[in-house]
Design an enzyme around this catalytic site. Structure first.
Site, PDB file in Angstrom:
ATOM      1  N   PHE A 233      13.134  54.838  75.197  1.00 22.85           N
ATOM      2  CA  PHE A 233      11.975  54.175  74.002  1.00 22.85           C
ATOM      3  C   PHE A 233      10.611  53.830  74.766  1.00 22.85           C
ATOM      4  O   PHE A 233       9.780  52.928  74.782  1.00 22.85           O
ATOM      5  CB  PHE A 233      12.419  52.852  73.531  1.00 22.85           C
ATOM      6  CG  PHE A 233      13.215  53.302  72.408  1.00 22.85           C
ATOM      7  CD1 PHE A 233      14.511  53.986  72.553  1.00 22.85           C
ATOM      8  CD2 PHE A 233      12.815  52.914  71.097  1.00 22.85           C
ATOM      9  CE1 PHE A 233      15.107  54.438  71.416  1.00 22.85           C
ATOM     10  CE2 PHE A 233      13.615  53.179  69.969  1.00 22.85           C
ATOM     11  CZ  PHE A 233      14.762  54.021  70.087  1.00 22.85           C
TER      12      PHE A 233
ATOM     13  N   CYS B 259      13.943  49.781  59.675  1.00 27.11           N
ATOM     14  CA  CYS B 259      14.388  48.706  60.657  1.00 27.11           C
ATOM     15  C   CYS B 259      13.111  47.909  61.636  1.00 27.11           C
ATOM     16  O   CYS B 259      12.944  46.735  61.352  1.00 27.11           O
ATOM     17  CB  CYS B 259      15.456  49.234  61.702  1.00 27.11           C
ATOM     18  SG  CYS B 259      16.690  49.909  60.712  1.00 27.11           S
TER      19      CYS B 259
ATOM     20  N   ASP C 187      30.382  50.040  45.384  1.00 36.65           N
ATOM     21  CA  ASP C 187      29.136  49.937  45.014  1.00 36.65           C
ATOM     22  C   ASP C 187      28.967  49.830  43.591  1.00 36.65           C
ATOM     23  O   ASP C 187      29.878  50.096  42.572  1.00 36.65           O
ATOM     24  CB  ASP C 187      28.308  51.155  45.568  1.00 36.65           C
ATOM     25  CG  ASP C 187      26.775  51.033  45.767  1.00 36.65           C
ATOM     26  OD1 ASP C 187      26.483  51.087  46.853  1.00 36.65           O
ATOM     27  OD2 ASP C 187      26.227  50.837  44.721  1.00 36.65           O
TER      28      ASP C 187
ATOM     29  N   HIS D 185       8.137  56.596  74.732  1.00 39.71           N
ATOM     30  CA  HIS D 185       7.547  57.717  74.306  1.00 39.71           C
ATOM     31  C   HIS D 185       6.421  57.313  73.603  1.00 39.71           C
ATOM     32  O   HIS D 185       6.426  56.960  72.353  1.00 39.71           O
ATOM     33  CB  HIS D 185       8.514  58.807  73.663  1.00 39.71           C
ATOM     34  CG  HIS D 185       9.570  59.233  74.390  1.00 39.71           C
ATOM     35  ND1 HIS D 185       9.599  60.168  75.192  1.00 39.71           N
ATOM     36  CD2 HIS D 185      10.885  59.081  74.222  1.00 39.71           C
ATOM     37  CE1 HIS D 185      10.839  60.167  75.785  1.00 39.71           C
ATOM     38  NE2 HIS D 185      11.630  59.692  74.949  1.00 39.71           N
TER      39      HIS D 185
ATOM     40  N   GLY E 184       3.430  57.717  70.816  1.00 43.48           N
ATOM     41  CA  GLY E 184       3.474  58.430  69.564  1.00 43.48           C
ATOM     42  C   GLY E 184       2.657  57.755  68.706  1.00 43.48           C
ATOM     43  O   GLY E 184       1.712  56.862  68.985  1.00 43.48           O
TER      44      GLY E 184
HETATM   45  C1  UGA Z   1      16.569  51.269  65.278  1.00 49.43           C
HETATM   46  C2  UGA Z   1      17.378  51.072  66.330  1.00 49.43           C
HETATM   47  O1  UGA Z   1      17.173  52.223  67.337  1.00 49.43           O
HETATM   48  C3  UGA Z   1      18.955  51.167  66.184  1.00 49.43           C
HETATM   49  O2  UGA Z   1      19.692  50.518  67.225  1.00 49.43           O
HETATM   50  C4  UGA Z   1      19.184  49.820  65.169  1.00 49.43           C
HETATM   51  O3  UGA Z   1      20.396  50.013  64.822  1.00 49.43           O
HETATM   52  C5  UGA Z   1      18.413  50.347  63.891  1.00 49.43           C
HETATM   53  O4  UGA Z   1      17.043  50.712  64.170  1.00 49.43           O
HETATM   54  C6  UGA Z   1      18.885  49.430  62.786  1.00 49.43           C
HETATM   55  O5  UGA Z   1      18.193  48.436  62.888  1.00 49.43           O
HETATM   56  O6  UGA Z   1      19.339  49.654  61.782  1.00 49.43           O
HETATM   57  P1  UGA Z   1      16.158  53.700  63.746  1.00 49.43           P
HETATM   58  O7  UGA Z   1      15.122  52.855  63.119  1.00 49.43           O
HETATM   59  O8  UGA Z   1      16.906  54.760  62.888  1.00 49.43           O
HETATM   60  O9  UGA Z   1      16.992  52.951  64.807  1.00 49.43           O
HETATM   61  O10 UGA Z   1      15.142  54.849  64.626  1.00 49.43           O
HETATM   62  P2  UGA Z   1      14.655  54.889  66.104  1.00 49.43           P
HETATM   63  O11 UGA Z   1      15.506  55.835  66.749  1.00 49.43           O
HETATM   64  O12 UGA Z   1      14.907  53.475  66.915  1.00 49.43           O
HETATM   65  O13 UGA Z   1      13.237  54.910  66.001  1.00 49.43           O
HETATM   66  C7  UGA Z   1      12.369  54.002  65.278  1.00 49.43           C
HETATM   67  C8  UGA Z   1      10.934  54.618  65.528  1.00 49.43           C
HETATM   68  O14 UGA Z   1      10.362  54.521  66.806  1.00 49.43           O
HETATM   69  C9  UGA Z   1      10.671  55.849  65.088  1.00 49.43           C
HETATM   70  O15 UGA Z   1       9.419  55.784  64.237  1.00 49.43           O
HETATM   71  C10 UGA Z   1      10.302  56.448  66.254  1.00 49.43           C
HETATM   72  O16 UGA Z   1       9.675  57.522  66.101  1.00 49.43           O
HETATM   73  C11 UGA Z   1       9.659  55.502  67.142  1.00 49.43           C
HETATM   74  N1  UGA Z   1       9.927  55.552  68.635  1.00 49.43           N
HETATM   75  C12 UGA Z   1      11.098  55.688  69.344  1.00 49.43           C
HETATM   76  C13 UGA Z   1       8.831  56.017  69.475  1.00 49.43           C
HETATM   77  O17 UGA Z   1       7.581  56.032  68.750  1.00 49.43           O
HETATM   78  N2  UGA Z   1       8.780  56.020  70.606  1.00 49.43           N
HETATM   79  C14 UGA Z   1       9.987  56.004  71.294  1.00 49.43           C
HETATM   80  O18 UGA Z   1      10.084  55.923  72.746  1.00 49.43           O
HETATM   81  C15 UGA Z   1      11.244  55.664  70.652  1.00 49.43           C
END
Ligand code: UGA
Length: 436
Positions: free
Chosen positions: A253, A264, A30, A255, A257
């Site tokens: 996925f 991402c 880095d 849920h 909210g």
């Molecule tokens: C997401 C993907 O899940 C990963 O597989 C991917 O590698 C990553 O992006 C990336 O591209 O680097 P992340 O952003 O860390 O991961 O978090 P998630 O758990 O996917 O949640 C994303 C958003 O969706 C959060 O704001 C969460 O609260 C929301 N969410 C998730 C909901 O509102 N409802 C759900 O049922 C699930």
């Protein structure tokens, strides 16, 4: 295997550390000298459960090194992984900004020695790996290399587990030699029978966007269903459970909210829409998911306003959770960054708590917010509580205690952590998402 990781951001650091845990020799490079010094001393700049342990252990065992020096790290590598940031472009048009990728390639290409696989790990638009190959040839016409795409699917807060026990690994390659090296790198995952999907380079690049876009669509779908559930007196949680039990749909996925956030989904859905446009297509389903997501955040503001009697002026709102999801301190595109400014603008006072995100939150949120170190203190003398991020420590709150210190017992649960019936029995006016 000797692996060099360019970039020690979230993806580079987790990937580099986990590869060293697999037994490979990893050098993470880095430009930020202070970050490299801290990492060498075992100080990890992000909050990610389990990461600090893996970093310190592998540094101690000398499989993981951090440096600002590209030359040696690149010359000795079997594979160079590019894991620098690809933010949305500053033009605000949704394109992924590839400046850091190309800058890194221009810098390291001159140091390549012997056969090397150059792997894009960052999320990059289709065609980037090929562009990387062109650039390497331009800078170092004698270099012996192949390019490959190996997208990451790590969720913040669960990244180590996602890396060690992934649903699949995607490897986009064009030569057997490159495939063999990547196979050796991922050997520990072959041994636990992780599906390894080998594709062409463009397909691998697109798989990453398609995965994130599909998940974003799922979330927006259930958020829309939640709205109709509220309108007709149905329960979105029961609905999600029932449709999710159909294996073709799947329960994850779904849920409802306050809308998805993070570094991402918002960025990658926009970038995918641009990829479609560039090729004369429109990504109508993804566009709709993005629109629904923006509308969802606005709906949450109205939900809170309605719950406290239609006017937030002069009201004190206790906010529990600020980060875009639990187990991270990441505030990028967190729903709180849209919802809280809208409430403040109408004259609300906000007292907020977050287990890990306060330091980051202060950078993203208006300065009027008061941060407290205890969720119960946030709720004292509040006109309403808004549960915005479902941290575990909010799942078993002493609700009687909270109610007894509030001015009015209004609980807006934007993550459906609590049960409406139980909350009403305690005496709360309870509002969830998709159920009443
Ligand atoms: C997401 C993907 O899940 C990963 O597989 C991917 O590698 C990553 O992006 C990336 O591209 O680097 P992340 O952003 O860390 O991961 O978090 P998630 O758990 O996917 O949640 C994303 C958003 O969706 C959060 O704001 C969460 O609260 C929301 N969410 C998730 C909901 O509102 N409802 C759900 O049922 C699930």
């Amino acid at each position: 295997m000797k692996i060099t990781m360019i970039g020690t951001g979230y993806v580079g650091l987790v990937t580099g550390a986990c590869f060293s845990e697999f037994g490979h020799n990893v050098i993470c490079v880095d430009k930020i000298a202070e970050k490299i010094k801290n990492l060498t001393d075992g100080i990890v700049p992000i909050y990610e459960p389990g990461l600090e342990n893996i970093v310190s252990k592998n540094v101690l065992e000398k499989r993981l090194k951090f440096t600002t020096e590209l030359s040696e790290a690149v010359a000795s590598a079997d594979a160079v992984f590019i894991a620098v940031g690809t933010p949305s472009s500053r033009r605000g048009d949704g394109y992924a900004d590839l400046t850091y990728i190309y800058e890194a390639v221009r810098e390291f290409a001159q140091y390549l020695e012997g056969y090397t696989v150059i792997v894009t790990k960052s999320t990059v638009p289709v065609g980037t790996a090929r562009q990387v190959a062109r650039l390497v040839k331009e800078v170092n016409p004698d270099a012996d290399f192949d390019v490959a795409s190996n997208p990451e699917f790590l969720r913040e807060g669960a990244a180590i587990n996602d890396f060690m026990r992934p649903d699949r690994v995607v490897i986009g390659v064009e030569s057997d030699k490159a495939a063999q090296i990547l196979k050796k790198i991922y050997n520990p995952l072959y041994l636990i029978e992780t599906p390894i999907v080998k594709t062409g380079i463009e397909t691998a690049e697109l798989i990453k966007y398609a995965s994130n876009a599909f998940l974003a669509v799922k979330i927006s779908f259930i958020n829309e269903m939640a709205a109709i559930c509220e309108a007709v007196g149905a329960d979105a949680i029961a609905l999600a459970k029932a449709i999710g039990l159909d294996k073709r749909i799947g329960g994850k996925f779904l849920h409802p909210g306050p809308g998805y956030g993070g570094s991402c989904f918002p960025k990658d859905t926009l970038a995918l829409m641009r990829i479609f446009q560039e090729h004369g297509h429109s990504a109508r389903i993804v566009e709709a998911a993005v629109e629904v997501n923006a509308a969802q955040k606005a709906k949450m503001v109205k939900k809170i306003r309605d719950a406290i009697g239609g006017n937030e002026a002069g009201k004190t709102i206790a906010v529990l959770g600020l980060t875009f999801k639990p187990e991270t301190d990441d505030m990028r595109d967190a729903p709180s960054t849209t919802i809280l400014p809208a409430l403040l603008e109408k004259g609300a006072r906000i007292k907020a708590h977050d287990p890990q995100g306060v330091k980051e939150a202060a950078k993203y949120l208006p300065s009027e917010i008061t941060y407290v170190e205890d969720p119960y203190i946030a709720c004292e003398n509040a006109d309403a509580v808004v549960l915005l991020t479902e941290w575990n420590q909010y799942r078993a709150l002493d609700l009687q205690k909270i109610k007894s210190t509030m001015i009015s017992p209004i609980f807006v649960d934007l993550r459906n952590v609590y049960h409406p019936k139980q909350m009403k029995e305690i005496g709360f006016t309870y509002v969830g998402v998709g159920r009443s």
